[in-house]
Write an enzyme that holds these catalytic residues in place. Structure first.
Site, PDB file in Angstrom:
ATOM      1  N   GLY A  16      59.981  50.990  38.769  1.00  0.00           N
ATOM      2  CA  GLY A  16      58.672  50.367  38.607  1.00  0.00           C
ATOM      3  C   GLY A  16      57.615  51.431  38.401  1.00  0.00           C
ATOM      4  CB  SER A  17      55.278  53.074  40.771  1.00  0.00           C
ATOM      5  OG  SER A  17      54.693  51.872  41.231  1.00  0.00           O
ATOM      6  CG  HIS A  58      38.105  25.041  47.304  1.00  0.00           C
ATOM      7  ND1 HIS A  58      37.333  26.120  46.931  1.00  0.00           N
ATOM      8  CD2 HIS A  58      38.050  24.165  46.262  1.00  0.00           C
ATOM      9  CE1 HIS A  58      36.844  25.925  45.706  1.00  0.00           C
ATOM     10  NE2 HIS A  58      37.252  24.745  45.286  1.00  0.00           N
ATOM     11  N   GLY A  59      38.962  24.967  52.025  1.00  0.00           N
ATOM     12  CA  GLY A  59      39.740  24.427  53.127  1.00  0.00           C
ATOM     13  C   GLY A  59      41.096  23.935  52.636  1.00  0.00           C
ATOM     14  CD  GLU A  78      49.568  46.283  32.600  1.00  0.00           C
ATOM     15  OE1 GLU A  78      50.756  46.316  33.019  1.00  0.00           O
ATOM     16  OE2 GLU A  78      49.118  45.339  31.955  1.00  0.00           O
ATOM     17  CB  THR A 121      50.963  49.332  42.852  1.00  0.00           C
ATOM     18  OG1 THR A 121      51.071  50.735  43.155  1.00  0.00           O
ATOM     19  CG2 THR A 121      52.294  48.802  42.324  1.00  0.00           C
TER      20      THR A 121
END
Lengths: 379, 82
Positions: free
Chosen positions: A129-130, A333-334, A358, A360
């Site tokens: 990944g990274s 909004h609860g 793009e 982390t």
């Protein structure tokens, strides 16, 4: 009409289009897990797919600020639709524009602008990944052509893409290839069970003895990382920075609208100071995130080298703001924030992915820290 | 300031090096020495284009052109002589 008026008119048109044609379908796209093909065609007709690229290649020639504003406008209405523009324009289009040969640019970019060829960015793998320079996908040189083997993962729009920017390694050197779906040995598999970006056609790509001609190398062998990938990720981060602003602003709009109408204890909840506290924080953070994006836009327009770092800072900050503001939007909004009858449920999920793609937040923090250690030192 | 001087100043301004670092020679590979991060490559291209007035194209994308102060200076010299 001067150039600034032209670009402003594009944004105004995009706002109308987003309200009329994208926003009403955003929930359906999320639930169905796909964008409508005719929406993609309309985006192409409007030349939004390569909006930031020069008009000679079919783009709209938007400067970085207006491209950012377009990203925000589309992203407010639907994250996955914005994602298509991010991938097509920022990741694939800008990379081919910078590192493609003249023949590659003349071939691919006009087709991409017209929506006849959809691209996908294939860097990430199951185990990589990274640490992108360590890709496990391999290539061998074979009589002037290249043979690729490996498996990519998390390629947005990979399931419908016509070609892929694939990064593969040999002897520690990473090379970027334009791999076409029709090449023998290429297959894709739609990924499901996603937290967000559910209509972004995310896929795995398998490459099994795929023969890629020399003419499909992007840049030169060995230049894939950090140069070609660096260009892609720089433009991708810029787009995601604005995507964070989009999610945050959409959440601000939603929480304000809800707080002004919802009654509890005989009063609108907007009258309660603790609700006002969340709204106040959300407004301030969203304005701050947008200001960073605008600052980065100005530096990018003149090609300043500091634009790269300011883009990192804008992406890091705005994606965090998106998560924070989306969390408060759900809170305002609860219970209604926890069901897909209200858009903040979707926005809450979408926001989180922006902190991961793009770069982390943690990788970007390291980059920003190194910038700080250099710039604000003992001198 | 010469192009090479500007390149050195740019590279040094992008190195994360603490006070006791041994310094960077003209021939030192700044990637292999670990003085720069992956962003540096993109920043270097932007610097060469915005400050030294050259355009880096796909034909130039040989990593050897961008690995040390001396090699970058040679590359810039070649581009400007064309």
């Amino acid at each position: 009409m001067d150039e600034m008026q032209r670009q402003t008119a594009v944004i105004e048109d995009a706002k109308r289009f987003a309200e009329e044609k994208i926003r009403p379908s955003a929930r359906r796209f999320d639930e169905r897990g796909a964008l409508d093909r005719d929406l993609i065609e309309t985006l192409a007709e409007k030349r939004f797919l390569l909006a930031g690229l020069p008009e000679e290649y079919g783009g709209l020639g938007l400067d970085p600020l207006h491209y950012g504003l377009l990203t925000e406008t589309i992203g407010k209405a639907c994250c996955s639709t914005r994602g298509l523009i991010t991938v097509q324009c920022s990741l694939a289009g800008e990379t081919i524009l910078k590192w493609g040969s003249e023949a590659q640019k003349r071939h691919w970019l006009p087709l991409m602008a017209k929506g006849r060829k959809i691209g996908a960015f294939a860097l990430t793998e199951a185990e990589i990944g990274s640490d992108a320079r360590s890709v496990l996908t391999r290539y061998e040189e074979d009589g002037g052509d290249y043979t690729l083997n490996g498996r990519k993962r998390w390629a947005s729009f990979g399931d419908i893409a016509d070609f892929f920017l694939v990064f593969a390694a040999r002897d520690g050197r990473v090379t970027a290839f334009i791999v076409e779906r029709g090449m023998e040995g290429v297959s894709t598999r739609r990924m499901s069970g996603l937290l967000a970006a559910r209509a972004s056609h995310i896929a795995e790509i398998e490459l099994r003895n795929v023969v890629v001609p020399r003419g499909n190398v992007l840049g030169k062998p060995g230049g894939g990382f950090p140069y070609v990938a660096g260009t892609s990720l720089d433009h991708g981060r810029y787009s995601i920075a604005w995507a964070g602003v989009a999610v945050a602003q959409e959440c601000v709009d939603a929480m304000v609208r809800y707080a002004r109408s919802r009654k509890q204890f005989g009063k609108r909840i907007a009258e309660f100071q603790m609700v006002q506290g969340m709204i106040g924080n959300a407004v301030a953070k969203t304005h701050a995130a947008r200001a960073l994006c605008v600052h980065a836009a100005g530096l990018r327009k003149t090609g300043e080298e500091e634009a790269v770092t300011m883009t990192v800072i804008a992406k890091y900050f705005s994606s965090r703001v998106a998560v924070e503001v989306a969390g408060d939007a759900v809170q305002v909004h609860g219970g209604n924030g926890c069901i897909n009858e209200y858009p903040v449920e979707r926005l809450f999920r979408e926001a989180k992915t922006l902190e991961i793609i793009e770069g982390t937040s943690q990788i970007l923090q390291q980059m920003i820290a190194k910038y700080g250690l250099r710039k604000y030192s003992f001198r | 300031m010469t192009d090479e001087g500007m390149i050195r100043r740019f590279v040094e301004s992008h190195m994360v090096a603490l006070e006791d670092h041994p310094g960077l020679g003209d021939q030192d590979n700044f990637f292999e020495r670990g003085f720069v991060d992956s962003l540096f490559a993109t920043q270097l291209i932007a610097f060469l284009e915005s400050r030294l007035g050259i355009v880096v194209t796909d034909e130039d994308l040989d990593v050897a052109n961008f690995c040390s102060i001396a090699r970058v200076a040679e590359f810039v010299g070649r581009k400007k002589s064309v």
